[in-house]
Scaffold this motif. Sequence first.
Motif, short mmCIF file in Angstrom:
data_model
loop_
_atom_site.label_atom_id
_atom_site.label_comp_id
_atom_site.label_asym_id
_atom_site.label_seq_id
_atom_site.Cartn_x
_atom_site.Cartn_y
_atom_site.Cartn_z
N PHE A 114 0.84 -1.21 0.00
CA PHE A 114 0.00 0.00 0.00
C PHE A 114 0.87 1.26 0.00
CE2 PHE A 114 -3.24 3.03 0.90
CZ PHE A 114 -4.39 2.46 0.40
N VAL A 115 1.96 1.24 0.77
CA VAL A 115 2.87 2.40 0.80
C VAL A 115 3.49 2.61 -0.58
CG1 VAL A 115 4.96 3.35 1.82
CG2 VAL A 115 3.30 2.18 3.26
N LEU A 174 -9.82 -0.55 1.64
CA LEU A 174 -9.14 0.52 0.89
C LEU A 174 -8.60 -0.02 -0.43
CD1 LEU A 174 -7.26 2.49 3.66
CD2 LEU A 174 -8.96 3.41 2.09
N TYR A 175 -7.99 -1.22 -0.37
CA TYR A 175 -7.49 -1.84 -1.61
C TYR A 175 -8.64 -2.03 -2.60
CZ TYR A 175 -2.68 -3.14 -0.40
OH TYR A 175 -1.34 -3.13 -0.11
N ILE A 228 -2.71 6.87 5.35
CA ILE A 228 -2.79 7.26 6.77
C ILE A 228 -3.14 6.05 7.64
CG2 ILE A 228 -5.25 7.90 6.60
CD1 ILE A 228 -2.65 9.65 8.78
N ASN A 229 -3.77 5.04 7.01
CA ASN A 229 -4.15 3.84 7.77
C ASN A 229 -2.93 3.00 8.16
OD1 ASN A 229 -6.00 2.00 8.86
ND2 ASN A 229 -6.04 0.79 6.99
N ILE A 233 -2.26 0.99 11.58
CA ILE A 233 -2.09 -0.47 11.73
C ILE A 233 -0.84 -0.75 12.55
CG2 ILE A 233 -1.61 -2.61 10.51
CD1 ILE A 233 -3.12 -1.50 8.11
N LYS A 234 0.24 -0.05 12.20
CA LYS A 234 1.53 -0.34 12.84
C LYS A 234 1.49 -0.10 14.35
CE LYS A 234 6.45 0.79 12.59
NZ LYS A 234 6.75 -0.43 13.36
N TYR A 235 0.90 1.02 14.76
CA TYR A 235 0.93 1.37 16.18
C TYR A 235 -0.32 0.92 16.93
CZ TYR A 235 5.05 3.95 14.90
OH TYR A 235 6.29 4.27 14.42
#
Lengths: 249, 102
Positions: A71-72, A138-139, A168-169, A173-175
């Motif tokens: 996604f990034v 989102l995808y 922004i998601n 997700i990471k944190y």
Amino acid sequence: MWAFIQKLRSPKWFYAIGGKCQPWFWAAALGLIALGSVWGLAFAPADYQQGNSFRIIYVHVPTAFLAQSIFVSMAACGLAFMVWKIKLADMAASVMAPIGALMTFVALYSGAVWGVPTWGTWWIWDARLTSMLILLFLYIGVIALRRAFASLEGGARAASVLAMVGVINIPIIKYSVDWWYTLHQPASFTITGRAAMPMAMWAPLLVMVVGFYCFFIALTLTRTRSEILRREGGKRWVRELVEEGADGL
Amino acid sequence: MAFDSLADFIAMGGHARYVWAAWGVTLLMLLALTLFAWFEQRLALRVLRRHLRRTPTLAERQVPKASVTLAQAPTTQATLQTSAQASIQDGSQDSTHNRSAP
């Protein structure tokens, strides 16, 4: 550096270089995933709490990593397309979206399967799980939005904007596992810092993660080259390539 | 080796259904993506070759261009139309420059 960026604009250059690189990435992906699979499934020691169900980590973590990384990269390609009008970036973004969606789905699926013996449930509205589900939507949104436009340019712009906004998601997700600590464990796999698991378990996971990244690069190279042929079919250099018979197959 | 026997390996300490369900679907996805990309590339090349066969090649486009305009300069509207009709009738023909002439 600028010369390199200028080259990146050129589908012709990408087609040639991509054709040279892709066999290496395919070979690396096959080798590393085969090695990691045998290592992780048969040789890594069983977890003292989870037993053998922990072996799901070797497919769950690489797919979840890729789901976010893709996604990034898609958003970065969208930015390059919107700011510098690099069409090649949009071609890459368009072939990445379905790969990322599939990776997200498999990460959610393997997590759900793992959740049954470990947590006693296949789904819970935990922050990590929910934000990954949003990533899947989102995808799907990016893929659908591109197709909703009659013109290639319009679809490309809309998909780029949604990818850039949707990125922004990714930090969420990471944190999520640190901000809303509920059920999903915090990161157990880090390149830097102290590993949260013994070396014998960690090493095959590293092999699998690198293998999955190679797989994604190989797949993106191959698919972007097909997309170039589809979109640039009328260009002179494509015709020259086909007439010479050197089409890289 | 973390297992004593093949049966032991398949049983996965009682977690066989979870481990193999997750691994099976993941490996299937990798295989499906690979095959898809392969077929996609073949299809793109086939479509492109078919498209290029219908349009004149680079050599054809350059050479007859000058001679056609010179030879057809004095022709009347009527002869141009008949040649257009003729080229529509044998549209399956591969030499394409008479199709683009009218």
